[in-house]
Design an enzyme around this catalytic site. Structure first.
Site, PDB file in Angstrom:
ATOM      1  N   ASP A   1     -11.706   2.675   3.831  1.00  9.69           N
ATOM      2  CA  ASP A   1     -12.015   1.314   3.732  1.00  9.69           C
ATOM      3  C   ASP A   1     -13.515   1.291   3.456  1.00  9.69           C
ATOM      4  OD1 ASP A   1      -9.991  -0.439   3.435  1.00  9.69           O
ATOM      5  OD2 ASP A   1      -9.783  -0.842   5.707  1.00  9.69           O
TER       6      ASP A   1
ATOM      7  N   LYS B   1       0.815  -1.010   0.001  1.00  5.53           N
ATOM      8  CA  LYS B   1      -0.172  -0.014   0.085  1.00  5.53           C
ATOM      9  C   LYS B   1       0.966   1.213   0.067  1.00  5.53           C
ATOM     10  CE  LYS B   1      -3.985  -2.190   1.980  1.00  5.53           C
ATOM     11  NZ  LYS B   1      -4.671  -2.753   3.344  1.00  5.53           N
TER      12      LYS B   1
ATOM     13  N   GLN C   1      -4.801  -2.122   9.660  1.00  5.43           N
ATOM     14  CA  GLN C   1      -4.892  -3.183   9.013  1.00  5.43           C
ATOM     15  C   GLN C   1      -5.353  -4.257   9.767  1.00  5.43           C
ATOM     16  OE1 GLN C   1      -3.306  -3.781   5.689  1.00  5.43           O
ATOM     17  NE2 GLN C   1      -4.063  -5.870   6.083  1.00  5.43           N
TER      18      GLN C   1
END
Lengths: 310, 310
Positions: B137, B70, B114
């Protein structure tokens, strides 16, 4: 349930009809009685009664009737009702101020803003202002999100879809593993009904105005929830033999023989469907009476949660 | 799009296969290039670059790889990345403190925690702490609720389902009025994918572990999104000729001929499906590369919204 089946059989209104009638009026009455008993127990045990606040803006006759009916239903089961009537030209800020007061009032466990609101108001702003713990309508997006997600539970299930599920449960209709079709995808009925059926492990399809072959898809369903607002849309040919049909529609159609000049029919053509289906809700007397019963149920649930009463 | 179709045809890997290959790697590359151009423009115009903060707790190898990828992807397009690495035994409060700092930091426009988190932490508490305006997200229930509701828009669309929709759009697959089947109902892919297809006016059915006849239902679909995590579950016989197939699954299966001893396959049996479908994503190289591209897209979108840059 044996008692319900017997009641249903005796109220079937035609020799032709083979479908069991899902008697929402009867179930709603039972639920109101159950709620009254629970409220009496709660009052005895901790000295608290549930409170429901209703905010009505403007003077629409239909809204006034709904609010009056909700108030009466509250009183009948022992819920204390609070009412604020505001003139049509009330400012949004004024409404928000009343919501804030009810949000902070420990004797109020549920807050309802009667819709529709006057055009100068932003529905979203106003509905979002209701504390998520007191949103007994269950329309807040945070609540809908929790309804959609696995492993999360909503604070409140919206009243009409909750009523549909309760009818299926009380008539012993199996949901898990069954095909279910929801006709209509409104925020207040169709969409949350689909999420509830899905949470109960049905295989759900949503049929809507852009669906090309609604008849074919509906005919695959063991359970149909129709909530689209089109009189008699769902014909007998749409229905799988033996399916359970929950008709949320309440549509006025002209009827010169009726004293009012019209009568109310559902989204499902009852006469045809009742010859094919295994079970069906009538209109009126099906889902209608369940909505207010579920509002009372949500208000009680809220009071129990807030006071940690089991 | 002509250019994509040509690229797809040339990458089809068998003479037998008639399906167009939906090349996620190629589309993701195009999207990253588009994002880089937009970010450069934004920097020129208002002197702001998007910032993405990633919080990693513990030392799982796979999570470390994801976070590193990422970070690299951010740098390549001009997004500034912020990283916090915390030891496995960090307290929940400590994580919440870092989230609060990023929530208040105006140079951070997206915050990722995460997953999976260590077992002693409550995922829900931690994810809910991320500011809804920075939840790139898109997993917050408030966001999912807005995704489900008509007339509301989510702040962010979850990355993997957004990637699926983007592939369909860029390959010109018509969605409105089409039958779509989503296989799997996870909070992070299946459920939001179904809501997105429904918002795009498809007629959507969700197939899951309790569905009795998944093959029969899937065969009715013009569009299939498979996100269930079972290798080769969807066989050729499940697929309607000409359907568009988006395969989200990434499943390792034993393969003695591979240097690693395994290879990755999707939820769809590619060899069979590519002979029946009209278009299909390969695994790997289909949806996979799209997820990070969509994370970059969400971070850019957030920065544009916060700085009111159009």
């Amino acid at each position: 349930m044996a008692s319900l089946s017997a009641a249903a059989a005796s109220s079937a209104d035609s020799a032709d009809a083979c479908a069991k009638v899902i008697d929402g009026k009867l179930v709603a009455k039972q639920i109101r009685e159950e709620i009254a008993i629970e409220i009496a127990k709660m009052k005895d045990a901790i000295g608290v009664v549930p409170g429901l606040a209703v905010i009505l803006v403007g003077s629409r006759k239909d809204s006034q009737t709904y609010v009056r009916n909700k108030k009466k239903a509250c009183e009948a089961v022992g819920i204390k009702s609070y009412e604020v009537n505001l003139p049509e030209d009330t400012s949004e800020d004024e409404v928000l101020k009343h919501i804030a007061t009810f949000n902070g009032d420990p004797s109020v466990h549920g807050i309802l803003v009667q819709l529709p609101l006057p055009h100068h108001m932003n529905d979203e702003n106003i509905l979002n202002a209701v504390s998520i713990e007191k949103d007994v309508d269950g329309f807040h997006p945070l609540n809908i999100g929790r309804l959609a997600m696995q492993g999360r539970d909503p604070f409140f299930v919206p009243c009409t879809p909750k009523g549909c599920m309760e009818l299926l449960h009380r008539y012993g209709v199996e949901i898990k593993g069954k095909r279910a079709v929801v006709i209509g995808r409104s925020n207040i009925v169709g969409m949350p009904a689909a999420l509830l059926l899905q949470k109960a492990n049905a295989t759900v399809s949503i049929v809507h105005s852009k669906t090309k072959n609604p008849e074919e898809i509906t005919r695959q369903a063991d359970i149909v929830i129709a909530a689209v607002g089109v009189a008699n849309l769902v014909r007998g040919s749409w229905i799988k033999p033996g399916a359970s049909i929950i008709d949320v529609g309440i549509n006025p159609v002209d009827d010169p023989e009726s004293p009012r000049g019209y009568r109310l029919v559902g989204d499902v053509c009852y006469e045809e469907a009742s010859k094919v289906a295994g079970a069906i809700t009538p209109v009126p007397g099906g889902v209608g009476p369940m909505t207010i019963a579920m509002l009372l149920s949500n208000t009680l649930e809220s009071a129990k949660r807030i006071h940690n009463f089991k």
